[in-house]
Design a protein around this motif. Structure first.
Motif, mmCIF file in Angstrom:
data_model
loop_
_atom_site.group_PDB
_atom_site.id
_atom_site.type_symbol
_atom_site.label_atom_id
_atom_site.label_comp_id
_atom_site.label_asym_id
_atom_site.label_seq_id
_atom_site.Cartn_x
_atom_site.Cartn_y
_atom_site.Cartn_z
ATOM 1 N N UNK A 12 0.804 -1.231 0.000
ATOM 2 C CA UNK A 12 0.000 0.000 0.000
ATOM 3 C C UNK A 12 0.831 1.273 0.000
ATOM 4 N N UNK A 13 2.086 1.176 0.491
ATOM 5 C CA UNK A 13 3.004 2.310 0.468
ATOM 6 C C UNK A 13 4.374 1.802 0.032
ATOM 7 N N UNK A 14 5.212 2.718 -0.418
ATOM 8 C CA UNK A 14 6.532 2.317 -0.895
ATOM 9 C C UNK A 14 7.347 1.647 0.197
ATOM 10 N N UNK A 15 7.103 2.018 1.466
ATOM 11 C CA UNK A 15 7.911 1.498 2.563
ATOM 12 C C UNK A 15 7.250 0.354 3.319
ATOM 13 N N UNK A 16 6.106 -0.141 2.827
ATOM 14 C CA UNK A 16 5.356 -1.136 3.584
ATOM 15 C C UNK A 16 4.837 -2.228 2.661
ATOM 16 N N UNK A 17 5.192 -3.480 2.964
ATOM 17 C CA UNK A 17 4.678 -4.636 2.243
ATOM 18 C C UNK A 17 3.943 -5.539 3.227
ATOM 19 N N UNK A 18 2.747 -5.953 2.863
ATOM 20 C CA UNK A 18 1.923 -6.807 3.703
ATOM 21 C C UNK A 18 1.539 -8.060 2.921
#
Length: 771
Positions: free
Chosen positions: A611-617
């Protein structure tokens, strides 16, 4: 074929339009030879870049089909006889959205990256890949078109740098010819090349200098050609890497509450890599450090019927490891655990490719295979392990291969010989076949361990796996596979038969006395200018029997996969399965009337998103019916594995994964297993990092709901921690300093839960690559 006049004109016009739109298809890329000095800083301010060959990277070939790129990318190439140099200017209208972080090498494939794929023999079999992110983090590996496998495990020694600018980013890198296999000579050489940019935003765009035909699954076969390299030489291609490993081990018996016992050890090792010619390589190692500095990720182990599989991470085996690949996995080098020395030769001469290695191992690990389950085991004697792989490419469509492996110790041996063929019938259709034979003898200690009454087969606990108690035994196996892969449809049909007495102890083949037929059909739908980029609707049927025709498993499944916004992928698979449990009488090899046939329905789910460049879920899960193997009954299973990767800053990364599994039967739980994998990494720069790793495994058993087995403890807890400082000037010149420990807890240690440390190690490794 003679075309009508109108058709011929239309074809000529189409070819002309393709040449204009995609110049790389019209003529090879000519690479200039220029002598220059490059400072690797990402600035691209040396005059030589103005003289280099300029190539535009402007075609989006995934997820869209060969559409113009929304961002401008320029590549520059030249060579000087010892290196080939590349530079990229990757423009971005919104540079604040660039997705890039300072990481360990090979960890940046999810970032903004640019790079190349290089087929130095131009035979569409293997391709090196070299990529760099905006901060200069290197990513490399091998794409194997013969097995359709892509590996990031191989590491080369090359220079790279990157820099974020006001309008995007720039990188420059150089690949020494000593890192490549190619045919040397003073003539003009033709290599295959693809120049690439990965542009991850809401979707990940694959931007290339070439269009790709979706009806051709072999992307390596579609590379552009580049020419030149008349003066390309590997030079003195000798790499000598001495190493020293020192460690202090401490252990104690927590059950007896004993004091710590200490053991200090320091070992000197030597690795050698010699490019005898540009296409023949010799690797040798003496007293190597084959330990894994990076901890393996935790895996669920309770109620599993197959020996666990772990990736190879050791340099000696990874170098040119793709030379040993074949349709069945006959060379699984994690079976070689503690060798004194080893040697390996790999190369390509014309249409012939070959690889050979031999090691002397202080320890002999085995996988005892069966048709219902497999077990890891070992023989205390030292052993020799070796593998030979030879392939002859008749042409681009037809290849023949030969594989031989051996393992030998006192009163033990395993020899495997196999031949295989791969025939590309058309652009979209491929046929693969392999025939194998093995000759094996087990030592008496293996029978004494599992067959307590003099190894008599009718009283042997593992009769279905060992089943021979004197002399050598032989058997055969084969595999036949057909694959159709086009833009809209994929069909794969496979049949493999592994004989009851077949063994491949150097490979990973955990099932024998096993005949399996599988067919898979997938329909792919593509979308442009929508939230979704691709959907796949699939179905699979698989059935397996033993050599006597007894049913082992039959499964039908339907699947749905979709790629969408936030770089997301969602996958759902519903399966209906008939599966036998374990044998009532382990002294008998029969399946019919010796097992229970269970009818199972379950759902597998998988999702990844950013959802964000710095966050992978992400998460994976299984919900539905399962077999309680230890109590031979049907149960309900819940497995759930969420994961998170958070780049807290450009330098600091948190990785967190948890795996939860619970099996319920007769309205109560049978076991609960939890694995938590926590990793916190601070990267000082592209060469060094500090990482804390903690892996906690907790298994709770219900003694009141395991009627068929004796549970020695209600719970088994294990905690492993590691603190590691790593400095890598290159993959061979490294400094590691670390500490690790292990703690356990169960009913036998104390009256209440109190995890106690039973092992701790401080270690140091230093190696330096002399080139």
């Amino acid at each position: 074929m003679i075309l009508p006049r109108e058709s011929a004109k239309a074809l000529a016009m189409l070819m002309l339009l393709c040449s204009a739109a995609f110049p790389s298809l019209a003529e090879p890329i000519n690479i200039p030879n220029i002598k220059a000095v490059i400072t690797f800083d990402g600035e691209l301010n040396e005059p030589v870049w103005q003289q280099a060959k300029h190539v535009e990277v402007n075609i989006v070939n995934y997820p869209y089909e060969n559409t113009p790129s929304p961002v401008k990318t320029d590549a520059y190439i030249f060579e000087d006889g010892s290196h080939i140099y590349f530079a990229f200017k990757a423009q971005d209208p919104n540079p604040e959205n660039i997705q890039a972080f300072i990481r360990d090498r090979d960890d940046a494939f999810s970032d903004d990256i640019v790079g190349i794929k290089l087929d130095t023999f131009n035979n569409h079999r293997l391709a090196y890949k070299f990529f760099v992110n905006p901060y200069g983090v290197q990513n490399d590996g091998i794409d194997n078109a013969m097995t359709s496998q892509n590996s990031d495990l191989w590491d080369g020694i090359w220079d790279a740098a990157g820099k974020v600018t006001t309008d995007g980013y720039q990188v420059e890198f150089a690949i020494p010819y000593r890192e490549l296999n190619f045919e040397e000579g003073s003539d003009i050489k033709t290599w295959g090349i693809e120049l690439l940019r990965l542009y991850p935003r809401d979707k990940v765009l694959r931007i290339s200098n070439i269009p790709l035909d979706r009806d051709n699954p072999c992307w390596t076969c579609q590379m552009a050609e580049m020419q030149g390299f008349e003066q390309a030489k590997i030079g003195e291609n000798l790499l000598i890497t001495p190493s020293i490993v020192a460690k202090v081990d401490e252990e104690r018996d927590v059950y007896a509450d004993e004091d710590w016992q200490s053991d200090n050890d320091a070992e000197v090792g030597l690795n050698l890599r010699w490019g005898i010619t540009p296409d023949v390589m010799l690797n040798a190692t003496i007293n190597p450090d084959f330990s894994n500095v990076e901890a393996d990720a935790g895996q669920l182990a309770v109620n599993k019927t197959s020996a666990l599989f772990f990736d190879e991470k050791r340099t000696f085996f990874l170098d040119n490891s793709e030379y040993f690949s074949s349709p069945l996995n006959l060379v699984y080098t994690r079976n070689v655990t503690d060798p004194d020395y080893g040697a390996k030769v790999t190369g390509k001469l014309g249409k012939q490719t070959f690889g050979f290695f031999m090691t002397k191992d202080n320890y002999t690990s085995l996988i005892l295979p069966g048709n219902l389950y497999s077990l890891p085991d070992d023989i205390s004697d030292e052993s020799y392990s070796g593998a030979l792989r030879y392939r002859y490419d008749v042409n681009e469509d037809l290849s023949f291969g030969l594989t031989s492996t051996l393992r030998s110790a006192d009163d033990y041996h395993n020899y495997v010989n196999a031949i295989d063929v791969k025939y590309k019938m058309s652009v979209s259709n491929t046929l693969i076949a392999q025939v194998l034979t093995s000759d094996t003898e087990y030592p008496i200690e293996l029978y004494d361990k599992w067959c307590p009454n003099s190894g008599a087969q009718d009283e042997c606990y593992l009769s279905s796996m060992i089943n021979k108690n004197e002399g050598a035994f032989t058997d055969q196996a084969f595999k036949l596979e057909f694959e159709h892969s086009s833009e809209d449809w994929t069909l794969r049909t496979q049949y493999k038969a592994i004989g009851e007495d077949f063994r491949a102890d150097l490979g990973y083949l955990p099932q024998v006395d096993y005949n399996e037929f599988t067919t898979t059909v997938n329909r792919t739908v593509y979308f442009d200018d929508t939230l979704w980029s691709e959907m796949i609707f699939g179905g699979e049927f698989q059935t397996s029997h033993n050599d006597d025709g007894d049913l082992i498993n039959e499964r039908s499944s339907v699947s749905y996969t979709v790629w969408g916004p936030w770089q997301s992928i969602f996958d759902a698979v519903y399966s209906h399965e008939e599966q036998v449990g374990l044998r009532y009488d382990t002294n008998q090899t029969a399946i019919d009337n010796n097992t229970t046939l269970f009818e199972l329905d379950y759902l597998d789910l998988f999702m990844d998103m950013q959802p964000r460049a710095d966050l992978m879920l992400g998460f994976s899960s299984r919900i539905g019916d399962a077999i309680d193997y230890t109590n031979d009954r049907k149960g309900e299973l819940i497995e759930f594995a969420p994961k998170l990767t958070w780049n807290i800053t450009t330098h600091l990364e948190l990785e967190l994964m948890h795996v939860y599994a619970e099996l319920e039967a007769e309205s109560d739980f049978v076991y609960r297993e939890n694995i938590t994998d926590f990793r916190l990494t601070y990267a000082f720069n592209v060469n060094s990092f500090l990482r804390l790793t903690m892996v906690y495994n907790a298994t709770d058993y219900n003694q009141n709901n395991n009627p068929d087995i004796i549970i020695d403890s209600d719970y088994h807890d294990n905690l492993s921690t590691q603190l590691l400082y790593s400095y890598k000037l290159n993959p061979q010149t490294v400094f590691f300093l670390g500490y690790s420990d292990n703690s356990i807890d169960n009913d036998f240690i104390g009256e209440k839960k109190e995890i106690k440390q039973n092992q701790r190690t401080a270690f140091l490794k230093l190696s330096y690559a002399w080139m």
